[in-house]
Write a protein that holds these residues in place. Sequence first.
Motif, PDB file in Angstrom:
ATOM      1  N   UNK A   2       0.824  -1.194   0.000  1.00  0.00           N
ATOM      2  CA  UNK A   2       0.000   0.000   0.000  1.00  0.00           C
ATOM      3  C   UNK A   2       0.862   1.250   0.000  1.00  0.00           C
ATOM      4  N   UNK A   3       0.305   2.327  -0.533  1.00  0.00           N
ATOM      5  CA  UNK A   3       0.988   3.615  -0.519  1.00  0.00           C
ATOM      6  C   UNK A   3       1.196   4.078   0.920  1.00  0.00           C
ATOM      7  N   UNK A   4       0.238   3.759   1.782  1.00  0.00           N
ATOM      8  CA  UNK A   4       0.352   4.136   3.190  1.00  0.00           C
ATOM      9  C   UNK A   4       1.594   3.508   3.824  1.00  0.00           C
ATOM     10  N   UNK A   5       1.856   2.249   3.510  1.00  0.00           N
ATOM     11  CA  UNK A   5       3.043   1.588   4.047  1.00  0.00           C
ATOM     12  C   UNK A   5       4.311   2.269   3.558  1.00  0.00           C
ATOM     13  N   UNK A   6       4.374   2.589   2.277  1.00  0.00           N
ATOM     14  CA  UNK A   6       5.564   3.208   1.713  1.00  0.00           C
ATOM     15  C   UNK A   6       5.819   4.583   2.325  1.00  0.00           C
ATOM     16  N   UNK A   7       4.764   5.379   2.464  1.00  0.00           N
ATOM     17  CA  UNK A   7       4.921   6.724   3.026  1.00  0.00           C
ATOM     18  C   UNK A   7       5.335   6.652   4.487  1.00  0.00           C
ATOM     19  N   UNK A   8       4.654   5.783   5.239  1.00  0.00           N
ATOM     20  CA  UNK A   8       4.979   5.631   6.667  1.00  0.00           C
ATOM     21  C   UNK A   8       6.401   5.142   6.849  1.00  0.00           C
ATOM     22  N   UNK A   9       6.797   4.163   6.053  1.00  0.00           N
ATOM     23  CA  UNK A   9       8.151   3.621   6.152  1.00  0.00           C
ATOM     24  C   UNK A   9       9.187   4.687   5.832  1.00  0.00           C
ATOM     25  N   UNK A  10       8.915   5.482   4.797  1.00  0.00           N
ATOM     26  CA  UNK A  10       9.870   6.526   4.419  1.00  0.00           C
ATOM     27  C   UNK A  10      10.035   7.557   5.537  1.00  0.00           C
ATOM     28  N   UNK A  11       8.928   7.954   6.148  1.00  0.00           N
ATOM     29  CA  UNK A  11       8.995   8.928   7.240  1.00  0.00           C
ATOM     30  C   UNK A  11       9.816   8.372   8.399  1.00  0.00           C
ATOM     31  N   UNK A  12       9.591   7.087   8.707  1.00  0.00           N
ATOM     32  CA  UNK A  12      10.315   6.444   9.811  1.00  0.00           C
ATOM     33  C   UNK A  12      11.801   6.355   9.493  1.00  0.00           C
ATOM     34  N   UNK A  13      12.120   5.921   8.284  1.00  0.00           N
ATOM     35  CA  UNK A  13      13.518   5.737   7.895  1.00  0.00           C
ATOM     36  C   UNK A  13      14.256   7.075   7.819  1.00  0.00           C
ATOM     37  N   UNK A  14      13.595   8.085   7.258  1.00  0.00           N
ATOM     38  CA  UNK A  14      14.248   9.377   7.037  1.00  0.00           C
ATOM     39  C   UNK A  14      14.392  10.195   8.312  1.00  0.00           C
ATOM     40  N   UNK A  15      13.627   9.854   9.350  1.00  0.00           N
ATOM     41  CA  UNK A  15      13.712  10.600  10.606  1.00  0.00           C
ATOM     42  C   UNK A  15      15.106  10.432  11.213  1.00  0.00           C
ATOM     43  N   UNK A  16      15.690  11.522  11.708  1.00  0.00           N
ATOM     44  CA  UNK A  16      17.032  11.429  12.298  1.00  0.00           C
ATOM     45  C   UNK A  16      17.061  10.446  13.463  1.00  0.00           C
ATOM     46  N   UNK A  17      18.040   9.579  13.478  1.00  0.00           N
ATOM     47  CA  UNK A  17      18.193   8.595  14.541  1.00  0.00           C
ATOM     48  C   UNK A  17      19.631   8.149  14.617  1.00  0.00           C
ATOM     49  N   UNK A  18      19.878   7.129  15.425  1.00  0.00           N
ATOM     50  CA  UNK A  18      21.244   6.674  15.640  1.00  0.00           C
ATOM     51  C   UNK A  18      21.896   6.181  14.351  1.00  0.00           C
ATOM     52  N   UNK A  19      21.175   5.379  13.576  1.00  0.00           N
ATOM     53  CA  UNK A  19      21.737   4.838  12.341  1.00  0.00           C
ATOM     54  C   UNK A  19      22.064   5.926  11.335  1.00  0.00           C
TER      55      UNK A  19
END
Length: 203
Positions: A2-19
Amino acid sequence: MSLEFLITSFIIVASPGTGALYTLAAGLSRGSRASVVAAFGCTLGCVPHLAAAILGLAALLHASAVAFETVKYLGVAYLLYMAWNTLRERGALSVGRQTDARTFVQVTVEAILINLLNPKLSIFFLAFLPQFVSTDEAQPLPHMLMLSAIFMLMTFVVFAAYGLFAAAMRDHVISRPSVMTWMRRTFAGAFVLLGARLALTER
């Protein structure tokens, strides 16, 4: 998918974090190849958490305070170690013009450990993945494996982009001692703050 999964995943991945922070540091300190290696290592560090979520092992971290606290404080200790290493100009975060196979192995191991020693990732995936699998799914396991693969691919691509951008700025950094000092202190402080945030997290 789903587009919702892709958008949510991108937001999570792109958010600044340790990795993302580690990949940026690798790009600035060791160049483009090291940044891609760091992105790959951080992506590999997600594999155990995704596997735990799919197999239900993450529920143990959620249910057991001892297990959760043990992994959490190992992660905190490792982040503090990374901060100290950064200030001491040792390891993958020391700025230099030359890299070798040993450096890339070290970057990979450090990147894997950064994500591996974060128990919140297992619990996050345990709560995240099932939301995008229908309750009447005939074969939920292959679907979750596909979602996991896409999430990992997105993680690698985004982190590599961060690292390559940082690597492009590398010449401006290593030619200025004051900037190098500021960079080390900034990354060390960021690792300390991330460690403190992890220490304060609850199940």
